[in-house]
Motif scaffolding. Sequence first.
Motif, PDB file in Angstrom:
ATOM      1  N   ILE A 261      11.775  -8.919 -22.941  1.00 34.37           N
ATOM      2  CA  ILE A 261      12.197  -9.878 -23.958  1.00 34.37           C
ATOM      3  C   ILE A 261      12.230  -9.259 -25.352  1.00 34.37           C
ATOM      4  O   ILE A 261      12.811  -9.830 -26.264  1.00 34.37           O
ATOM      5  N   ARG A 262      11.604  -8.081 -25.500  1.00 35.45           N
ATOM      6  CA  ARG A 262      11.644  -7.411 -26.798  1.00 35.45           C
ATOM      7  C   ARG A 262      11.347  -5.930 -26.631  1.00 35.45           C
ATOM      8  O   ARG A 262      10.486  -5.545 -25.842  1.00 35.45           O
ATOM      9  N   ILE A 263      12.063  -5.131 -27.388  1.00 34.21           N
ATOM     10  CA  ILE A 263      11.802  -3.692 -27.431  1.00 34.21           C
ATOM     11  C   ILE A 263      11.016  -3.422 -28.709  1.00 34.21           C
ATOM     12  O   ILE A 263      11.512  -3.666 -29.805  1.00 34.21           O
ATOM     13  N   LEU A 264       9.786  -2.952 -28.555  1.00 30.81           N
ATOM     14  CA  LEU A 264       8.915  -2.722 -29.704  1.00 30.81           C
ATOM     15  C   LEU A 264       9.187  -1.381 -30.373  1.00 30.81           C
ATOM     16  O   LEU A 264       9.244  -1.299 -31.596  1.00 30.81           O
TER      17      LEU A 264
ATOM     18  N   ASN B 264      14.467   4.658 -21.082  1.00 37.55           N
ATOM     19  CA  ASN B 264      13.293   5.365 -20.592  1.00 37.55           C
ATOM     20  C   ASN B 264      12.265   5.592 -21.693  1.00 37.55           C
ATOM     21  O   ASN B 264      12.595   6.069 -22.771  1.00 37.55           O
ATOM     22  N   ASN B 265      11.022   5.232 -21.405  1.00 38.74           N
ATOM     23  CA  ASN B 265       9.851   5.404 -22.268  1.00 38.74           C
ATOM     24  C   ASN B 265       9.803   4.490 -23.489  1.00 38.74           C
ATOM     25  O   ASN B 265       8.940   4.657 -24.341  1.00 38.74           O
ATOM     26  N   ASP B 266      10.707   3.516 -23.606  1.00 38.32           N
ATOM     27  CA  ASP B 266      10.608   2.529 -24.682  1.00 38.32           C
ATOM     28  C   ASP B 266       9.362   1.682 -24.454  1.00 38.32           C
ATOM     29  O   ASP B 266       9.005   1.372 -23.316  1.00 38.32           O
ATOM     30  N   ARG B 267       8.721   1.290 -25.534  1.00 34.82           N
ATOM     31  CA  ARG B 267       7.585   0.360 -25.443  1.00 34.82           C
ATOM     32  C   ARG B 267       8.164  -1.048 -25.552  1.00 34.82           C
ATOM     33  O   ARG B 267       8.892  -1.352 -26.493  1.00 34.82           O
ATOM     34  N   VAL B 268       7.848  -1.908 -24.568  1.00 36.73           N
ATOM     35  CA  VAL B 268       8.492  -3.215 -24.458  1.00 36.73           C
ATOM     36  C   VAL B 268       7.485  -4.346 -24.242  1.00 36.73           C
ATOM     37  O   VAL B 268       6.354  -4.107 -23.831  1.00 36.73           O
ATOM     38  N   VAL B 269       7.949  -5.570 -24.516  1.00 39.36           N
ATOM     39  CA  VAL B 269       7.225  -6.787 -24.167  1.00 39.36           C
ATOM     40  C   VAL B 269       7.967  -7.398 -22.990  1.00 39.36           C
ATOM     41  O   VAL B 269       9.198  -7.528 -23.021  1.00 39.36           O
ATOM     42  N   VAL B 270       7.218  -7.766 -21.960  1.00 35.98           N
ATOM     43  CA  VAL B 270       7.799  -8.317 -20.733  1.00 35.98           C
ATOM     44  C   VAL B 270       7.238  -9.720 -20.493  1.00 35.98           C
ATOM     45  O   VAL B 270       6.039  -9.954 -20.655  1.00 35.98           O
ATOM     46  N   ARG B 271       8.130 -10.628 -20.115  1.00 31.71           N
ATOM     47  CA  ARG B 271       7.705 -11.954 -19.659  1.00 31.71           C
ATOM     48  C   ARG B 271       7.707 -11.927 -18.142  1.00 31.71           C
ATOM     49  O   ARG B 271       8.708 -11.575 -17.521  1.00 31.71           O
ATOM     50  N   MET B 272       6.590 -12.287 -17.554  1.00 40.36           N
ATOM     51  CA  MET B 272       6.492 -12.306 -16.104  1.00 40.36           C
ATOM     52  C   MET B 272       7.314 -13.471 -15.559  1.00 40.36           C
ATOM     53  O   MET B 272       7.158 -14.604 -15.992  1.00 40.36           O
ATOM     54  N   GLU B 273       8.213 -13.157 -14.624  1.00 39.75           N
ATOM     55  CA  GLU B 273       9.058 -14.177 -13.998  1.00 39.75           C
ATOM     56  C   GLU B 273       8.528 -14.576 -12.631  1.00 39.75           C
ATOM     57  O   GLU B 273       8.584 -15.740 -12.262  1.00 39.75           O
ATOM     58  N   HIS B 274       8.041 -13.588 -11.875  1.00 35.08           N
ATOM     59  CA  HIS B 274       7.525 -13.830 -10.526  1.00 35.08           C
ATOM     60  C   HIS B 274       6.274 -12.971 -10.344  1.00 35.08           C
ATOM     61  O   HIS B 274       6.371 -11.770 -10.113  1.00 35.08           O
ATOM     62  N   TRP B 275       5.101 -13.609 -10.451  1.00 33.25           N
ATOM     63  CA  TRP B 275       3.856 -12.862 -10.341  1.00 33.25           C
ATOM     64  C   TRP B 275       3.673 -12.227  -8.974  1.00 33.25           C
ATOM     65  O   TRP B 275       3.249 -11.088  -8.862  1.00 33.25           O
ATOM     66  N   GLN B 276       3.990 -12.957  -7.924  1.00 33.61           N
ATOM     67  CA  GLN B 276       3.732 -12.434  -6.583  1.00 33.61           C
ATOM     68  C   GLN B 276       4.620 -11.251  -6.248  1.00 33.61           C
ATOM     69  O   GLN B 276       4.221 -10.360  -5.513  1.00 33.61           O
ATOM     70  N   ARG B 277       5.832 -11.231  -6.782  1.00 29.53           N
ATOM     71  CA  ARG B 277       6.730 -10.084  -6.566  1.00 29.53           C
ATOM     72  C   ARG B 277       6.564  -9.030  -7.650  1.00 29.53           C
ATOM     73  O   ARG B 277       7.249  -8.007  -7.619  1.00 29.53           O
ATOM     74  N   ARG B 278       5.698  -9.290  -8.643  1.00 29.29           N
ATOM     75  CA  ARG B 278       5.481  -8.366  -9.775  1.00 29.29           C
ATOM     76  C   ARG B 278       6.813  -8.062 -10.453  1.00 29.29           C
ATOM     77  O   ARG B 278       7.174  -6.914 -10.672  1.00 29.29           O
TER      78      ARG B 278
END
Length: 112
Positions: free
Chosen positions: A59-62, A40-54
Amino acid sequence: MELVTGNFEAHRDGYGFVILEKPGERDIFIPARWTMGAMNNDRVVVRMEHWQRREGRVIRILDRATARFVGRLDITKTASFVRPMNKATPFDLYVPPRREGVHDTETRWSQR
């Protein structure tokens, strides 16, 4: 590859949502299998897998939002774990062998 950053909001069942840093953008759903241990509340980098389903994958915890946990320390023959008392952390935290029993004066272990 589309990467976005934001803050992870964990659900007690293991999945979560990333609230994007860019104003006006909708949240991204992160299935439990793709949280990469984000809490909870971690700042992260996300790779989008399915744009339409959001839907995306962490992929990384900053930045970790929480550095201290209150919980029960379980020591077995093969490993040690902290079972957090806060149910927002839906998994046990592994304690590396070289750190067993070593903690600073601010760390407090609570027995359940």
